[in-house]
Design a protein around this motif. Sequence first.
Motif, mmCIF file in Angstrom:
data_model
loop_
_atom_site.group_PDB
_atom_site.id
_atom_site.type_symbol
_atom_site.label_atom_id
_atom_site.label_comp_id
_atom_site.label_asym_id
_atom_site.label_seq_id
_atom_site.Cartn_x
_atom_site.Cartn_y
_atom_site.Cartn_z
ATOM 1 N N GLY A 108 10.855 14.806 -9.968
ATOM 2 C CA GLY A 108 10.946 13.426 -9.532
ATOM 3 C C GLY A 108 9.739 13.000 -8.711
ATOM 4 O O GLY A 108 9.203 11.903 -8.896
ATOM 5 N N VAL A 109 9.304 13.871 -7.801
ATOM 6 C CA VAL A 109 8.127 13.558 -6.977
ATOM 7 C C VAL A 109 6.877 13.447 -7.846
ATOM 8 O O VAL A 109 6.056 12.540 -7.661
ATOM 9 N N LEU A 112 6.928 10.086 -9.575
ATOM 10 C CA LEU A 112 6.659 8.962 -8.682
ATOM 11 C C LEU A 112 5.218 8.960 -8.182
ATOM 12 O O LEU A 112 4.616 7.890 -8.023
ATOM 13 N N ALA A 241 9.783 5.091 -12.946
ATOM 14 C CA ALA A 241 10.315 4.685 -11.644
ATOM 15 C C ALA A 241 11.815 4.963 -11.558
ATOM 16 O O ALA A 241 12.297 5.547 -10.585
ATOM 17 N N VAL A 242 12.554 4.577 -12.591
ATOM 18 C CA VAL A 242 14.003 4.757 -12.590
ATOM 19 C C VAL A 242 14.369 6.242 -12.569
ATOM 20 O O VAL A 242 15.168 6.698 -11.736
ATOM 21 N N THR A 243 13.785 7.020 -13.493
ATOM 22 C CA THR A 243 14.131 8.443 -13.573
ATOM 23 C C THR A 243 13.615 9.210 -12.360
ATOM 24 O O THR A 243 14.292 10.113 -11.853
ATOM 25 N N GLY A 244 12.420 8.876 -11.889
ATOM 26 C CA GLY A 244 11.848 9.572 -10.737
ATOM 27 C C GLY A 244 12.691 9.394 -9.490
ATOM 28 O O GLY A 244 12.985 10.350 -8.773
ATOM 29 N N ILE A 245 13.113 8.164 -9.228
ATOM 30 C CA ILE A 245 13.951 7.894 -8.053
ATOM 31 C C ILE A 245 15.283 8.609 -8.165
ATOM 32 O O ILE A 245 15.774 9.233 -7.186
ATOM 33 N N LYS A 246 15.899 8.575 -9.356
ATOM 34 C CA LYS A 246 17.189 9.248 -9.562
ATOM 35 C C LYS A 246 17.062 10.748 -9.342
ATOM 36 O O LYS A 246 17.919 11.381 -8.687
ATOM 37 N N VAL A 248 14.802 12.380 -7.507
ATOM 38 C CA VAL A 248 14.559 12.644 -6.088
ATOM 39 C C VAL A 248 15.863 12.548 -5.299
ATOM 40 O O VAL A 248 16.150 13.403 -4.438
ATOM 41 N N VAL A 249 16.674 11.542 -5.601
ATOM 42 C CA VAL A 249 17.977 11.408 -4.940
ATOM 43 C C VAL A 249 18.843 12.628 -5.213
ATOM 44 O O VAL A 249 19.462 13.194 -4.308
#
Length: 254
Positions: A108-109, A112, A241-246, A248-249
């Motif tokens: 994820g990082v 992003l 953006a969508v997959t990276g944020i998900k 990381v969460v």
Amino acid sequence: MPLLITDPWFYALAIPALLITGISKGGFASGGGNLSVPAMALLLPAPQAAAISLPVLCAMDIAGLRAWWGRWSRREMLAIIPGGLLGILLGSLAFGAMSDRMTKLMVGVIALVFLARSLWQARRGAAPTAASPSRWRGGFWSTVSGFTSTIAHAGGPPLAVYLYPLRLERAQLAATTVVFFGVVNYVKLVPYALLGQLSATNLLTSLVLLPLAPIGVRLGVWLHGRISDKVFYQLIHVLLAVTGIKLVVDGLGL
């Protein structure tokens, strides 16, 4: 455990992600392949997502090599191949030691950071002059690329940090990138097998997805020179953006 992944949501994510990967490997908007593992890892452990992707990537590499054979930069290949192999070794040592949450966080990082870098470059504009080739810089960034490629097939951004500022001719850049990752992906088959990632379930799932390889690459070759990379990258940026944020969460356990 079933011999084949049957979850329709997995295929809803995997099919477009791998098609985009193939288009990228065909020389159009190189770097789009970074979406593959982040998308699949939304539903699977990240190491399994990487293992399923690898045979499909290897098939794409064959098609890509046929399309771009002989057009690479020999100078840059000599600079980046040794670093890529070292990165595979380091990534293989880290692969088994990282938990699924840690791997998802890393993927994820990476997604992003690549997105932020791409947006910053677009805002800043292209560099007016080409950077000078450097075996030290090429070796360093290709090592990072080999490492992140082994962990999550996310070697595109680190390699781009070195290759893009050189302002190689567009076809030469595409060919150099295709050959580098062709070598890296086939070498990665060895540690993936030793780490037990090429299981029957993963290989059968890869086989189902295998027809996407030539389709995606041929689309990429056809699109190269016909359509600006800008539109394609805009789509990639939204999806990253969508997959990276998900991821990381999920990696942080939030």
